[in-house]
Design a protein around this motif. Structure first.
Motif, PDB file in Angstrom:
ATOM      1  N   LEU A  40       1.011  -1.227  -0.017  1.00 25.38           N
ATOM      2  CA  LEU A  40      -0.107   0.136  -0.047  1.00 25.38           C
ATOM      3  C   LEU A  40       0.807   1.235  -0.090  1.00 25.38           C
ATOM      4  O   LEU A  40       0.425   2.235   0.175  1.00 25.38           O
ATOM      5  CB  LEU A  40      -1.134   0.094   1.355  1.00 25.38           C
ATOM      6  N   GLY A  41       2.153   1.161  -0.136  1.00 20.12           N
ATOM      7  CA  GLY A  41       3.022   2.174  -0.468  1.00 20.12           C
ATOM      8  C   GLY A  41       3.990   2.190   0.862  1.00 20.12           C
ATOM      9  O   GLY A  41       3.524   1.854   1.961  1.00 20.12           O
ATOM     10  N   ARG A  42       4.854   3.058   0.827  1.00 14.09           N
ATOM     11  CA  ARG A  42       5.845   3.174   2.041  1.00 14.09           C
ATOM     12  C   ARG A  42       5.124   3.535   3.164  1.00 14.09           C
ATOM     13  O   ARG A  42       4.196   4.732   3.085  1.00 14.09           O
ATOM     14  CB  ARG A  42       6.943   4.134   1.636  1.00 14.09           C
ATOM     15  N   ASN A  43       5.248   3.096   4.331  1.00 13.75           N
ATOM     16  CA  ASN A  43       4.518   3.546   5.748  1.00 13.75           C
ATOM     17  C   ASN A  43       2.950   3.472   5.597  1.00 13.75           C
ATOM     18  O   ASN A  43       2.171   4.260   6.200  1.00 13.75           O
ATOM     19  CB  ASN A  43       4.833   5.103   5.805  1.00 13.75           C
ATOM     20  N   GLY A  44       2.732   2.654   4.651  1.00  8.53           N
ATOM     21  CA  GLY A  44       1.337   2.381   4.285  1.00  8.53           C
ATOM     22  C   GLY A  44       0.310   1.804   5.452  1.00  8.53           C
ATOM     23  O   GLY A  44      -1.021   1.410   5.427  1.00  8.53           O
ATOM     24  N   THR A  45       0.910   1.430   6.695  1.00  2.00           N
ATOM     25  CA  THR A  45       0.251   0.908   7.686  1.00  2.00           C
ATOM     26  C   THR A  45      -1.009   1.945   8.222  1.00  2.00           C
ATOM     27  O   THR A  45      -2.131   1.443   8.746  1.00  2.00           O
ATOM     28  CB  THR A  45       1.050   0.347   8.854  1.00  2.00           C
ATOM     29  N   ASP A  46      -0.633   2.901   8.345  1.00  2.00           N
ATOM     30  CA  ASP A  46      -1.758   3.928   8.768  1.00  2.00           C
ATOM     31  C   ASP A  46      -3.102   3.782   7.874  1.00  2.00           C
ATOM     32  O   ASP A  46      -4.113   3.738   8.278  1.00  2.00           O
ATOM     33  CB  ASP A  46      -1.034   5.543   8.614  1.00  2.00           C
ATOM     34  N   TYR A  47      -2.645   3.661   6.480  1.00  2.00           N
ATOM     35  CA  TYR A  47      -3.889   3.535   5.511  1.00  2.00           C
ATOM     36  C   TYR A  47      -4.661   2.299   5.830  1.00  2.00           C
ATOM     37  O   TYR A  47      -5.706   2.201   5.846  1.00  2.00           O
ATOM     38  CB  TYR A  47      -3.086   3.509   4.272  1.00  2.00           C
ATOM     39  N   SER A  48      -3.874   1.116   5.975  1.00  3.02           N
ATOM     40  CA  SER A  48      -4.257  -0.071   6.373  1.00  3.02           C
ATOM     41  C   SER A  48      -5.178  -0.098   7.618  1.00  3.02           C
ATOM     42  O   SER A  48      -6.348  -0.461   7.675  1.00  3.02           O
ATOM     43  CB  SER A  48      -3.199  -1.370   6.810  1.00  3.02           C
ATOM     44  N   ALA A  49      -5.033   0.813   8.636  1.00  7.20           N
ATOM     45  CA  ALA A  49      -5.580   0.683   9.933  1.00  7.20           C
ATOM     46  C   ALA A  49      -6.825   1.593   9.415  1.00  7.20           C
ATOM     47  O   ALA A  49      -7.930   1.240  10.014  1.00  7.20           O
ATOM     48  CB  ALA A  49      -4.977   1.421  10.947  1.00  7.20           C
ATOM     49  N   SER A  50      -6.878   2.577   8.768  1.00 10.05           N
ATOM     50  CA  SER A  50      -7.993   3.483   8.238  1.00 10.05           C
ATOM     51  C   SER A  50      -9.146   2.658   7.750  1.00 10.05           C
ATOM     52  O   SER A  50     -10.215   2.892   7.665  1.00 10.05           O
ATOM     53  CB  SER A  50      -7.572   4.653   7.718  1.00 10.05           C
ATOM     54  N   VAL A  51      -8.408   1.909   6.474  1.00  6.35           N
ATOM     55  CA  VAL A  51      -9.285   0.770   5.893  1.00  6.35           C
ATOM     56  C   VAL A  51      -9.994  -0.164   6.671  1.00  6.35           C
ATOM     57  O   VAL A  51     -11.319  -0.369   6.549  1.00  6.35           O
ATOM     58  CB  VAL A  51      -8.455   0.128   4.863  1.00  6.35           C
ATOM     59  N   ILE A  52      -9.331  -0.581   7.798  1.00  6.92           N
ATOM     60  CA  ILE A  52     -10.025  -1.626   8.756  1.00  6.92           C
ATOM     61  C   ILE A  52     -11.133  -0.845   9.381  1.00  6.92           C
ATOM     62  O   ILE A  52     -12.007  -1.426   9.715  1.00  6.92           O
ATOM     63  CB  ILE A  52      -9.043  -2.185   9.591  1.00  6.92           C
ATOM     64  N   ALA A  53     -10.642   0.485  10.155  1.00  5.57           N
ATOM     65  CA  ALA A  53     -11.795   1.106  10.803  1.00  5.57           C
ATOM     66  C   ALA A  53     -13.073   1.559   9.809  1.00  5.57           C
ATOM     67  O   ALA A  53     -14.082   1.499  10.403  1.00  5.57           O
ATOM     68  CB  ALA A  53     -11.231   2.614  11.248  1.00  5.57           C
ATOM     69  N   ASN A  54     -12.984   1.517   8.718  1.00  3.17           N
ATOM     70  CA  ASN A  54     -14.039   1.793   7.826  1.00  3.17           C
ATOM     71  C   ASN A  54     -14.770   0.744   7.767  1.00  3.17           C
ATOM     72  O   ASN A  54     -15.971   0.682   7.793  1.00  3.17           O
ATOM     73  CB  ASN A  54     -13.583   2.487   6.314  1.00  3.17           C
ATOM     74  N   ALA A  55     -14.233  -0.672   7.470  1.00  2.00           N
ATOM     75  CA  ALA A  55     -14.835  -1.856   7.249  1.00  2.00           C
ATOM     76  C   ALA A  55     -15.706  -2.177   8.615  1.00  2.00           C
ATOM     77  O   ALA A  55     -16.826  -2.761   8.234  1.00  2.00           O
ATOM     78  CB  ALA A  55     -13.648  -2.760   6.896  1.00  2.00           C
ATOM     79  N   ILE A  56     -15.173  -1.950   9.524  1.00  3.26           N
ATOM     80  CA  ILE A  56     -16.032  -2.270  11.131  1.00  3.26           C
ATOM     81  C   ILE A  56     -16.760  -1.078  11.534  1.00  3.26           C
ATOM     82  O   ILE A  56     -17.280  -1.486  12.635  1.00  3.26           O
ATOM     83  CB  ILE A  56     -14.999  -2.903  11.954  1.00  3.26           C
ATOM     84  N   ASP A  57     -16.774  -0.098  10.861  1.00  4.48           N
ATOM     85  CA  ASP A  57     -17.611   1.029  11.405  1.00  4.48           C
ATOM     86  C   ASP A  57     -17.091   1.393  12.887  1.00  4.48           C
ATOM     87  O   ASP A  57     -17.774   1.753  13.773  1.00  4.48           O
ATOM     88  CB  ASP A  57     -19.052   0.736  11.280  1.00  4.48           C
ATOM     89  N   ALA A  58     -15.765   1.508  12.970  1.00  4.77           N
ATOM     90  CA  ALA A  58     -15.142   1.933  14.055  1.00  4.77           C
ATOM     91  C   ALA A  58     -15.578   3.356  14.716  1.00  4.77           C
ATOM     92  O   ALA A  58     -15.903   4.121  13.586  1.00  4.77           O
ATOM     93  CB  ALA A  58     -13.707   1.632  14.133  1.00  4.77           C
ATOM     94  N   ASP A  59     -15.518   3.764  15.882  1.00  2.00           N
ATOM     95  CA  ASP A  59     -15.710   4.940  16.314  1.00  2.00           C
ATOM     96  C   ASP A  59     -14.555   5.741  16.357  1.00  2.00           C
ATOM     97  O   ASP A  59     -14.748   6.997  15.886  1.00  2.00           O
ATOM     98  CB  ASP A  59     -16.391   4.922  17.868  1.00  2.00           C
ATOM     99  N   THR A  60     -13.316   5.286  16.455  1.00  2.00           N
ATOM    100  CA  THR A  60     -12.269   6.018  16.714  1.00  2.00           C
ATOM    101  C   THR A  60     -11.177   5.278  16.067  1.00  2.00           C
ATOM    102  O   THR A  60     -10.927   3.844  16.057  1.00  2.00           O
ATOM    103  CB  THR A  60     -11.670   6.426  18.081  1.00  2.00           C
TER     104      THR A  60
END
Length: 455
Positions: A202-222
């Protein structure tokens, strides 16, 4: 429901990993933990496979990787069954990695597909060590690999974009089932799986992006992004010692800062969170009780308008000349496509009747020149280069609509005797971009910050 992301700088050794474990264990609500590789591992994988190697070098390299992970495992977990299970899991990943590296060595060929696969092993190993540590702390953690979870991408090697709809269908039910079993998923960041099932980064330092994708998928609050800094600052403290923390940012402000040089957040982190109005908090793993920076839908306008100054150094201006270039239809499209196909990003552009000025990263210059050589005959007469350029980005809610702010900024710059070469205003209502010579970057940044924040 919460997603917590931890980067490699928070996972460099047993002591730092234990600090992360305390943060996770203290969080009582349902959560997903997303982690990067242990600090330095991805770089070492990239360096190793990028050079011609002998068979015995593969064995030595894999042994070093095993020893480093086992050393950290011994520092963070003491329960024998937990450690044994983790060792077995690590060995299985290392066997697969070793076979892949042997293949590269024998063939003396490194394809984009193999390059992405090899780099994914840093995260595959870190989730095992992290999960073992959390289990030892009484947290029912389970290591989960992104490709098995179903993080789907468009298949672009090196810098893929996540297919959110397919990812949500795949990942959300699996994570909810884990919650029902009172398990804490510890998920690999940085990579996903393309349409044909191959690993794509997902690109260099893409783990931030991964976390945001998972937050979206599970409808996280934060979504909490844990770093080794207090959050976004009014400027880079290394350049401006008087920089101050920023408590609140809008999605657009954070995205502009991340894109134009602020290293606090991966530029694409904002997109999935914004789609579900998820609050992003950037916090310091060394100061867990400090609030950090909150990124949310509603912007907050400061009295002085400017909230932060970010910058990108080592930029180059490509000045493309041709007769009547500005009035020819399709020329800008052709040039953009040529550069895009060469993986060259354009950060700013300006056109005139006889030329087009394009701002790119200096490291991409050779690819850009080669790509533009393929332009249609007669379109480009010549190309001039202006090197050692720096791009400054001023961000703040209302910056694009409040009268006098741009004039104040440019008056400050003029008073320093600094020449501005390219200005971009209007593309965003929260940002103003302009370029200066690299030698003038630090004094320009410090002076603007002093006027807006320290006066």
């Amino acid at each position: 429901m919460k997603v917590l992301k931890f980067g490699g700088s928070s996972l460099r050794d047993g002591t730092s990993m234990l600090r992360v474990g305390e943060i996770v264990a203290a969080e009582k609500e349902e959560k997903v933990v997303v982690v990067s590789a242990i600090q330095g591992i991805t770089d070492s994988l990239l360096r190793f496979m990028s050079a011609v190697r002998k068979e015995e070098e593969v064995q030595v390299f894999v042994k070093e990787l095993r020893e480093r992970h086992l050393k950290i495992l011994a520092e963070v977990a003491s329960t024998m069954p937990v450690k044994q299970q983790a060792v077995a899991q690590l060995n299985a990943r290392l066997v697969r990695l070793e076979r892949t590296l042997y293949g590269i060595t024998y063939l003396e060929e490194l394809t984009p597909r193999t390059k992405d696969l090899v780099q994914s092993f840093g995260e595959r190993m870190s989730v095992i060590v992290m999960s073992a540590m959390l289990q030892d702390m009484g947290v029912n953690a389970v290591p989960v690999e992104a490709d098995e979870l179903g993080i789907m991408t468009d298949g672009t090697f090196g810098s893929a974009t996540v297919d959110m709809e397919r990812t949500r269908v795949n990942a959300a039910p699996s994570i909810r089932d884990m919650f029902k079993r009172q398990e804490v998923p510890v998920v690999t960041g940085f990579f996903g799986k393309g349409p044909e099932g191959v690993i794509t980064l997902l690109g260099r330092n893409g783990t931030d992006y991964s976390a945001s994708v998972i937050a979206n998928a599970i409808d996280a609050d934060t979504l909490e992004i844990w770093k080794d800094v207090d959050g976004f600052m009014s400027a880079d403290p290394k350049v401006v010692p008087g920089a101050v923390p920023i408590g609140y940012l809008s999605y657009e402000e954070a995205a502009e800062l991340a894109y134009f040089g602020a290293k606090v957040l991966h530029p694409r982190t904002v997109e999935p969170a914004r789609a579900k109005s998820i609050t992003i908090r950037v916090k310091n793993v060394f100061k867990p009780h400090v609030e950090g920076s909150a990124i949310r839908p509603q912007g907050v306008e400061n009295a002085q308008t400017v909230k932060s100054i970010s910058f990108m150094s080592n930029m180059t201006m490509l000045k493309v000349y041709g007769a009547g270039l500005g009035s020819r239809s399709g020329v800008m499209l052709e040039i953009s496509e040529l550069l895009s196909n060469a993986n060259v990003n354009i950060y700013s552009a300006a056109t005139s009747q006889t030329g087009i000025s394009l701002l790119i990263e200096e490291g991409e210059l050779k690819r850009a020149e080669k790509a533009l050589a393929g332009a249609k005959r007669g379109v480009i007469d010549r190309i001039e280069l202006v090197k050692d350029i720096a791009l400054l980005c001023l961000v703040g809610e209302g910056l694009g609509t409040r009268e006098g702010v741009a004039a104040k900024v440019f008056t400050i710059v003029a008073s320093l005797g600094v020449n501005i070469q390219l200005i971009s205003a209007g593309a965003s209502t929260v940002a103003l971009h302009f370029t200066v010579n690299g030698k003038d970057l630090e004094k320009t940044t410090r002076t603007i910050h002093q006027v807006f924040f320290e006066a």
